[in-house]
Scaffold this motif. Structure first.
Motif, PDB file in Angstrom:
ATOM      1  N   ARG A  20       0.585  -0.834  -0.201  1.00  0.00           N
ATOM      2  CA  ARG A  20      -0.068   0.113  -0.273  1.00  0.00           C
ATOM      3  C   ARG A  20       1.021   1.303  -0.525  1.00  0.00           C
ATOM      4  NH1 ARG A  20      -3.638  -0.764   4.904  1.00  0.00           N
ATOM      5  NH2 ARG A  20      -5.074  -2.565   2.854  1.00  0.00           N
ATOM      6  N   ALA A  21       2.316   0.874   0.889  1.00  0.00           N
ATOM      7  CA  ALA A  21       2.646   2.038   0.042  1.00  0.00           C
ATOM      8  C   ALA A  21       4.676   2.324  -1.199  1.00  0.00           C
ATOM      9  CB  ALA A  21       3.868   2.581   1.881  1.00  0.00           C
ATOM     10  N   GLY A  22       3.355   1.535  -1.099  1.00  0.00           N
ATOM     11  CA  GLY A  22       4.381   1.344  -1.976  1.00  0.00           C
ATOM     12  C   GLY A  22       5.926   1.183  -2.380  1.00  0.00           C
ATOM     13  N   TYR A  23       6.063   0.047  -1.715  1.00  0.00           N
ATOM     14  CA  TYR A  23       7.693  -0.726  -1.887  1.00  0.00           C
ATOM     15  C   TYR A  23       7.050  -2.047  -2.680  1.00  0.00           C
ATOM     16  CZ  TYR A  23       8.999   3.594   1.693  1.00  0.00           C
ATOM     17  OH  TYR A  23       9.343   4.332   2.124  1.00  0.00           O
ATOM     18  N   ARG A  24       8.339  -2.273  -3.127  1.00  0.00           N
ATOM     19  CA  ARG A  24       8.297  -3.671  -3.541  1.00  0.00           C
ATOM     20  C   ARG A  24       8.401  -5.087  -2.514  1.00  0.00           C
ATOM     21  NH1 ARG A  24      11.868  -1.865  -8.890  1.00  0.00           N
ATOM     22  NH2 ARG A  24      10.200  -0.979 -10.002  1.00  0.00           N
ATOM     23  N   SER A  25       7.483  -6.179  -2.426  1.00  0.00           N
ATOM     24  CA  SER A  25       7.780  -6.449  -0.972  1.00  0.00           C
ATOM     25  C   SER A  25       8.655  -8.068  -1.732  1.00  0.00           C
ATOM     26  CB  SER A  25       6.525  -6.617  -0.032  1.00  0.00           C
ATOM     27  OG  SER A  25       6.302  -5.929  -0.182  1.00  0.00           O
ATOM     28  N   SER A  26       8.938  -8.008  -2.689  1.00  0.00           N
ATOM     29  CA  SER A  26       9.888  -9.934  -3.408  1.00  0.00           C
ATOM     30  C   SER A  26      10.567  -9.559  -2.893  1.00  0.00           C
ATOM     31  CB  SER A  26       9.232  -9.047  -4.521  1.00  0.00           C
ATOM     32  OG  SER A  26      10.346  -8.271  -5.188  1.00  0.00           O
ATOM     33  N   GLY A  27      11.701 -10.487  -2.750  1.00  0.00           N
ATOM     34  CA  GLY A  27      13.252 -10.767  -3.033  1.00  0.00           C
ATOM     35  C   GLY A  27      13.152 -11.104  -1.793  1.00  0.00           C
ATOM     36  N   ALA A  28      14.904 -10.048  -1.314  1.00  0.00           N
ATOM     37  CA  ALA A  28      15.442  -9.476   0.085  1.00  0.00           C
ATOM     38  C   ALA A  28      14.295  -9.368   0.828  1.00  0.00           C
ATOM     39  CB  ALA A  28      16.108  -8.397   0.127  1.00  0.00           C
ATOM     40  N   ARG A  29      13.242  -8.857   0.831  1.00  0.00           N
ATOM     41  CA  ARG A  29      12.700  -7.784   1.818  1.00  0.00           C
ATOM     42  C   ARG A  29      12.003  -9.108   2.442  1.00  0.00           C
ATOM     43  NH1 ARG A  29      12.453  -1.857   0.567  1.00  0.00           N
ATOM     44  NH2 ARG A  29      10.828  -2.972  -0.888  1.00  0.00           N
ATOM     45  N   ALA A  30      10.747  -9.795   1.410  1.00  0.00           N
ATOM     46  CA  ALA A  30      10.388 -10.438   1.668  1.00  0.00           C
ATOM     47  C   ALA A  30      10.724 -12.015   2.467  1.00  0.00           C
ATOM     48  CB  ALA A  30       9.294 -11.001   0.515  1.00  0.00           C
ATOM     49  N   GLU A  31      11.677 -12.785   1.586  1.00  0.00           N
ATOM     50  CA  GLU A  31      13.023 -13.257   3.237  1.00  0.00           C
ATOM     51  C   GLU A  31      12.864 -12.814   3.948  1.00  0.00           C
ATOM     52  OE1 GLU A  31      15.876 -15.340   1.325  1.00  0.00           O
ATOM     53  OE2 GLU A  31      15.574 -14.343  -0.240  1.00  0.00           O
ATOM     54  N   VAL A  32      13.394 -11.509   4.651  1.00  0.00           N
ATOM     55  CA  VAL A  32      13.253 -10.378   6.204  1.00  0.00           C
ATOM     56  C   VAL A  32      12.040 -11.062   6.936  1.00  0.00           C
ATOM     57  CG1 VAL A  32      14.091  -8.540   7.404  1.00  0.00           C
ATOM     58  CG2 VAL A  32      15.382  -9.759   5.248  1.00  0.00           C
ATOM     59  N   ILE A  33      11.288 -11.236   6.087  1.00  0.00           N
ATOM     60  CA  ILE A  33       9.040 -10.465   7.000  1.00  0.00           C
ATOM     61  C   ILE A  33       9.623 -11.857   7.040  1.00  0.00           C
ATOM     62  CG2 ILE A  33       7.235 -10.301   6.501  1.00  0.00           C
ATOM     63  CD1 ILE A  33       8.138  -7.156   4.341  1.00  0.00           C
ATOM     64  N   ASP A  34       9.727 -13.108   5.686  1.00  0.00           N
ATOM     65  CA  ASP A  34       9.575 -14.189   6.487  1.00  0.00           C
ATOM     66  C   ASP A  34      10.572 -15.012   7.753  1.00  0.00           C
ATOM     67  OD1 ASP A  34       7.687 -14.174   4.908  1.00  0.00           O
ATOM     68  OD2 ASP A  34       8.852 -15.455   3.484  1.00  0.00           O
ATOM     69  N   GLY A  35      12.002 -14.468   7.991  1.00  0.00           N
ATOM     70  CA  GLY A  35      12.275 -14.451   8.803  1.00  0.00           C
ATOM     71  C   GLY A  35      12.120 -13.859  10.381  1.00  0.00           C
ATOM     72  N   LEU A  36      10.962 -12.965   9.924  1.00  0.00           N
ATOM     73  CA  LEU A  36      10.870 -12.307  11.519  1.00  0.00           C
ATOM     74  C   LEU A  36      10.536 -13.063  11.849  1.00  0.00           C
ATOM     75  CD1 LEU A  36      11.709  -8.510  10.683  1.00  0.00           C
ATOM     76  CD2 LEU A  36      12.476  -9.625  12.865  1.00  0.00           C
ATOM     77  N   ALA A  37       8.987 -13.732  10.851  1.00  0.00           N
ATOM     78  CA  ALA A  37       7.746 -14.356  11.340  1.00  0.00           C
ATOM     79  C   ALA A  37       8.727 -15.200  12.205  1.00  0.00           C
ATOM     80  CB  ALA A  37       6.806 -14.151  10.382  1.00  0.00           C
ATOM     81  N   GLU A  38       9.416 -16.189  11.611  1.00  0.00           N
ATOM     82  CA  GLU A  38       9.611 -17.491  11.899  1.00  0.00           C
ATOM     83  C   GLU A  38      10.527 -17.403  13.117  1.00  0.00           C
ATOM     84  OE1 GLU A  38      11.400 -19.602   8.700  1.00  0.00           O
ATOM     85  OE2 GLU A  38      12.674 -21.236  10.872  1.00  0.00           O
ATOM     86  N   LEU A  39      11.127 -16.678  13.595  1.00  0.00           N
ATOM     87  CA  LEU A  39      11.475 -16.219  14.780  1.00  0.00           C
ATOM     88  C   LEU A  39      11.108 -15.085  16.086  1.00  0.00           C
ATOM     89  CD1 LEU A  39      15.242 -15.033  13.211  1.00  0.00           C
ATOM     90  CD2 LEU A  39      15.117 -17.537  13.930  1.00  0.00           C
ATOM     91  N   GLY A  40      10.474 -14.530  15.820  1.00  0.00           N
ATOM     92  CA  GLY A  40       9.402 -13.999  16.472  1.00  0.00           C
ATOM     93  C   GLY A  40       9.844 -13.213  17.740  1.00  0.00           C
ATOM     94  N   CYS A  41      10.371 -13.398  18.521  1.00  0.00           N
ATOM     95  CA  CYS A  41      10.774 -12.353  19.680  1.00  0.00           C
ATOM     96  C   CYS A  41      12.405 -11.514  20.060  1.00  0.00           C
ATOM     97  CB  CYS A  41       9.783 -12.337  20.907  1.00  0.00           C
ATOM     98  SG  CYS A  41      10.629 -12.044  22.799  1.00  0.00           S
ATOM     99  N   SER A  42      12.381 -11.040  19.585  1.00  0.00           N
ATOM    100  CA  SER A  42      13.374 -10.824  20.612  1.00  0.00           C
ATOM    101  C   SER A  42      14.992 -10.793  19.090  1.00  0.00           C
ATOM    102  CB  SER A  42      13.809 -10.474  21.701  1.00  0.00           C
ATOM    103  OG  SER A  42      15.214 -10.124  22.107  1.00  0.00           O
ATOM    104  N   VAL A  43      15.188 -10.688  18.125  1.00  0.00           N
ATOM    105  CA  VAL A  43      15.948 -11.452  17.458  1.00  0.00           C
ATOM    106  C   VAL A  43      16.711  -9.738  16.641  1.00  0.00           C
ATOM    107  CG1 VAL A  43      14.498 -12.958  16.470  1.00  0.00           C
ATOM    108  CG2 VAL A  43      14.899 -11.243  15.027  1.00  0.00           C
ATOM    109  N   THR A  44      18.297 -10.498  16.365  1.00  0.00           N
ATOM    110  CA  THR A  44      19.450  -9.838  15.918  1.00  0.00           C
ATOM    111  C   THR A  44      19.387  -9.767  14.517  1.00  0.00           C
ATOM    112  OG1 THR A  44      21.328 -10.589  16.084  1.00  0.00           O
ATOM    113  CG2 THR A  44      20.561 -10.276  17.883  1.00  0.00           C
ATOM    114  N   ALA A  45      20.300  -8.762  13.965  1.00  0.00           N
ATOM    115  CA  ALA A  45      20.081  -8.838  12.821  1.00  0.00           C
ATOM    116  C   ALA A  45      20.619 -10.313  11.693  1.00  0.00           C
ATOM    117  CB  ALA A  45      21.156  -7.376  11.484  1.00  0.00           C
ATOM    118  N   ARG A  46      22.440 -10.083  12.820  1.00  0.00           N
ATOM    119  CA  ARG A  46      22.679 -11.565  12.374  1.00  0.00           C
ATOM    120  C   ARG A  46      22.087 -12.895  12.775  1.00  0.00           C
ATOM    121  NH1 ARG A  46      27.165 -13.608  12.031  1.00  0.00           N
ATOM    122  NH2 ARG A  46      28.334 -11.031  11.744  1.00  0.00           N
ATOM    123  N   GLU A  47      20.833 -12.775  13.114  1.00  0.00           N
ATOM    124  CA  GLU A  47      20.594 -14.533  14.017  1.00  0.00           C
ATOM    125  C   GLU A  47      19.776 -14.417  12.336  1.00  0.00           C
ATOM    126  OE1 GLU A  47      20.199 -13.807  18.693  1.00  0.00           O
ATOM    127  OE2 GLU A  47      18.453 -13.607  17.610  1.00  0.00           O
TER     128      GLU A  47
END
Lengths: 151, 151
Positions: A20-47
DNA sequence: GTGAATGCAAACTCTTTGCATGACT
DNA sequence: AGTCATGCAAAGAGTTTGCATTCAC
């Protein structure tokens, strides 16, 4: 707290908000979002980087930081630190409900907790200070059950 | 809170504690302690370095970090972060009384506040979690009176 | 004199940025 | 085609460490 459904909803909400904000969400960004959802609470960029690498993804660290920064600016993740000099992130729930963190000084484990009394105390206190309070972080430091037993 | 007498007492207490623990407190270490006492609440290593350099002192950054680390290990200073990725320090009062911090998201100003209701809420909460809670940090984020007016 | 403390510089970690390449609309 | 997004590598900031020198006891 049902993490599974909550993070699933969060992923959808996040992708929808980005689109909705006009950002593309494929590729790397989507993978980061999936990773965040999977790891959940309190994760670092390295994790997140480690998780994605394990999965065979070629996402670079810079893209992870860029994605986290964008998500933070859109209030889709919460960014915080617990005193290690490392930024931690977790999905931010749209309703505003949130939790705080307790860190084990021995093993470094971070856990979340919620407390209504604490929220109320902070709310009352917010009216008394000269600043306009917009957010708050609480970090408890202590020793987790595992490390207590191992002493 | 009478900063002047409090920090004066803190300086003496700190020097005495160091001496008692067998540490030498002359030279760089003493200058860092003086700087901390003078700057008071929520200072960074760089701020101490700047103050000492202004005074014509030749104390190096490494010595400042080493002194702060030692004082922290002896619980003579409190170390914390407010989300900038920079460590902040302030004199720790022996009695255990302490305050928390509120950060202006616009200008970065950090101020201290105390709140008994907050302390009580955290105390009650500490009994309910599985960790053995030893300490806590609370950081409020908002906008200071100056920045609010300037909008 | 001996061991602790210091200053300098190099190393390290986390994070950000520049730039050329690649992907989506 | 044009723009946004990505990866890599380099740059930055804060902090820590190694080592020779200096200082306190």
């Amino acid at each position: 707290m049902d993490i599974t459904t909550a993070t699933c909803t969060w992923t959808e909400h996040t992708l929808r908000t980005l689109a909705r904000a006009g950002y593309r969400s494929s590729g790397a960004r989507a993978e980061v979002i999936d990773g965040l959802a999977e790891l959940g609470c309190s994760v670092t960029a390295r994790e997140i980087a480690d998780l994605l690498r394990e999965k065979g993804s070629g996402v670079g660290l810079a893209s992870i930081y860029r994605a986290l920064d964008l998500l933070d600016r859109l209030s889709l993740v919460q960014r915080f630190e617990v005193g290690e000099g490392v930024a931690r992130y977790e999905p931010a729930h749209p309703g505003g409900e949130h939790h705080h963190h307790i860190v084990c000084g021995t093993c470094g484990k971070v856990e979340g907790f919620e407390d209504e009394g604490l929220e109320q105390a902070i709310h009352r206190l917010s009216d008394r200070v000269s600043f306009a309070v917009a957010a708050h972080d609480v970090t408890l430091h202590g020793e987790c059950p595992g490390c207590r037993g191992a002493d």
